[in-house]
Design a protein around this motif. Sequence first.
Motif, short mmCIF file in Angstrom:
data_model
loop_
_atom_site.label_atom_id
_atom_site.label_comp_id
_atom_site.label_asym_id
_atom_site.label_seq_id
_atom_site.Cartn_x
_atom_site.Cartn_y
_atom_site.Cartn_z
N UNK A 22 0.88 -1.17 0.00
CA UNK A 22 0.00 0.00 0.00
C UNK A 22 0.92 1.22 0.00
N UNK A 23 0.79 2.04 -1.03
CA UNK A 23 1.68 3.21 -1.13
C UNK A 23 1.27 4.27 -0.11
N UNK A 24 2.28 4.87 0.52
CA UNK A 24 2.01 5.95 1.48
C UNK A 24 2.36 7.27 0.79
N UNK A 25 1.40 8.16 0.71
CA UNK A 25 1.63 9.46 0.07
C UNK A 25 1.98 10.49 1.12
N UNK A 26 2.94 11.38 0.78
CA UNK A 26 3.35 12.39 1.77
C UNK A 26 2.22 13.40 1.99
N UNK A 27 2.30 14.18 3.07
CA UNK A 27 1.24 15.16 3.33
C UNK A 27 1.17 16.20 2.22
N UNK A 28 -0.02 16.68 1.93
CA UNK A 28 -0.23 17.70 0.90
C UNK A 28 -1.23 18.71 1.45
N UNK A 29 -0.87 19.98 1.39
CA UNK A 29 -1.69 21.03 2.02
C UNK A 29 -3.09 21.09 1.41
N UNK A 30 -3.24 20.64 0.15
CA UNK A 30 -4.56 20.69 -0.50
C UNK A 30 -5.30 19.35 -0.50
N UNK A 31 -4.59 18.25 -0.23
CA UNK A 31 -5.25 16.94 -0.33
C UNK A 31 -5.38 16.22 1.02
N UNK A 32 -4.48 16.54 1.95
CA UNK A 32 -4.51 15.84 3.24
C UNK A 32 -5.62 16.37 4.14
N UNK A 33 -6.19 15.46 4.93
CA UNK A 33 -7.14 15.87 5.98
C UNK A 33 -6.37 15.87 7.30
N UNK A 34 -7.10 16.02 8.40
CA UNK A 34 -6.43 15.96 9.71
C UNK A 34 -5.84 14.58 9.93
N UNK A 64 4.25 26.36 10.49
CA UNK A 64 4.47 26.50 9.04
C UNK A 64 5.82 25.89 8.65
N UNK A 65 6.82 26.11 9.50
CA UNK A 65 8.15 25.53 9.24
C UNK A 65 8.05 23.99 9.16
N UNK A 66 7.29 23.42 10.08
CA UNK A 66 7.13 21.96 10.10
C UNK A 66 6.42 21.46 8.84
N UNK A 67 5.40 22.22 8.40
CA UNK A 67 4.67 21.84 7.18
C UNK A 67 5.60 21.87 5.96
N UNK A 68 6.49 22.89 5.91
CA UNK A 68 7.44 22.98 4.79
C UNK A 68 8.38 21.77 4.83
N UNK A 69 8.95 21.49 6.02
CA UNK A 69 9.90 20.38 6.14
C UNK A 69 9.25 19.04 5.78
N UNK A 70 7.96 18.90 6.11
CA UNK A 70 7.27 17.63 5.84
C UNK A 70 6.89 17.49 4.36
N UNK A 71 7.09 18.57 3.58
CA UNK A 71 6.79 18.50 2.14
C UNK A 71 5.35 18.80 1.79
N UNK A 72 4.62 19.43 2.72
CA UNK A 72 3.19 19.69 2.47
C UNK A 72 2.97 20.72 1.37
#
Length: 475
Positions: A313-325, A382-390
Amino acid sequence: LDIAMALEGLPRQASTHACGIVITKEPVDTYVPLYVRDGNISTQFIMTTLEELGLLKMDFLGLRTLTVIEDAKKLVKKNRGIDVEFDKDMNDPRVYKLWADGNSVGIFQFESQGMTNFMKELKPDSLEDIIAGVSLYRPGPMDQIPRYIQNKKDPEHAVYTHPALKPILNVTYGCMVYQEQVMQIVRELAGYSLGRADIVRRAMGKKKLDVMAKEREYFIHGKLDEEGNVEIPGCIRNGIDEKSANKIFDEMAEFAKYAFNKSHAAAYAVVSYRTAYLKAYYPEEFMAATLNSFLGNLDKIPGYIDECRRLHIEILKPDINKSETKFTVDKGKIRFGLGSIKNVGIAAVDSIVKERKENGDFVSFQDFCERIQSESVNKKCIESLIKAGAFDGFEQTRSTLMASFEGIIDTISESTKKNFKGQVTLFDLGGEEQDKMEELKYTFTTLEEYSEKEMLFMEKEMLGIYITGHPLEGV
């Protein structure tokens, strides 16, 4: 020494039973004294004292797994439009194959290495085997595991102390596994009543030697009441010789110290079967629900992500427009939830998701910063979101965003302050200030993207795992 002597014999702490509940007809304080600790009200007496006073303590267990099952069913409904129906007779070979193959990560009560190995050897094929598995894998009854496995493979050679035991113990291949079996033996072989059988079970479980010595006599020879009528027939009257009866009583006494309550094990086995069923038929939804139950626990999540990869099962990285909580299922793949990123609180994620749902997707990083100006979404977040690739879906590199985000946020907050003052100043009502927000010029410090190694380490720091690759892949 003086202090030690003063402390000797005092209770170490007032312990509270995790799930013991006392329900009474009148308010509880009319029966027993109470005390309050951390806002919880407890009785000052332990359970045995309560029982002697005629009150009943019941245990109500809350299980995280029940939430996982419910969440998985909701995800299946949302993604596939299917209402999950568990098979009533619980004998689906595809489900038992998970245990036989050792694929028990995420299956309730069967995740430990020891349990996994036991099940691989046992090769369960019915709910009875799962119930026995739950009951046997604990200190004491574990000694019976090899015998249980052997007798399951070769039921013809199971040894019974007396033929009368066969109908009672054949379900567990000749092993005494449950307290209910002890009760059934004393009832059927010695003619005990249900209530009296329960007294024997408790005496054995609590090692009450005086009660057991008396009951051994009744079990073998029976008991007469004051008028000479037979109250308990006993084994000998029922055609079982004294030697066998003694041996059976010894076996029960030895075993009952550790015996497990079958009704309890059966309830657990049903929950275990349901988790296995979901994993067998709806692995993406089940694994997403399991990951969600550990939201914010960076220790547990990597192990379940590894299991997802093992299940392809592929795991997709977080995305600011597609990820939920939470983790969600996206076309058969699991997308990382924003709530699992380090330093990003649930309140922040909720405000991001709410804004996106109400006013559409974010079109750029600056658009995100302008629209999200809540207390909970701070610079650290916001820094964490950038680092996580969101924000990888936007045009800038992570390194550019890391170098520029603070300046952009400061520009926006300065402009907001001016705008606010502008509304108060009568001279500025010409409309110039209102357009300032749209004209804001952002300066991006454009940098080359981080090396792959640096990107991976950021992911590991923020998510607890490597997602887009692995430092050892090149080796």
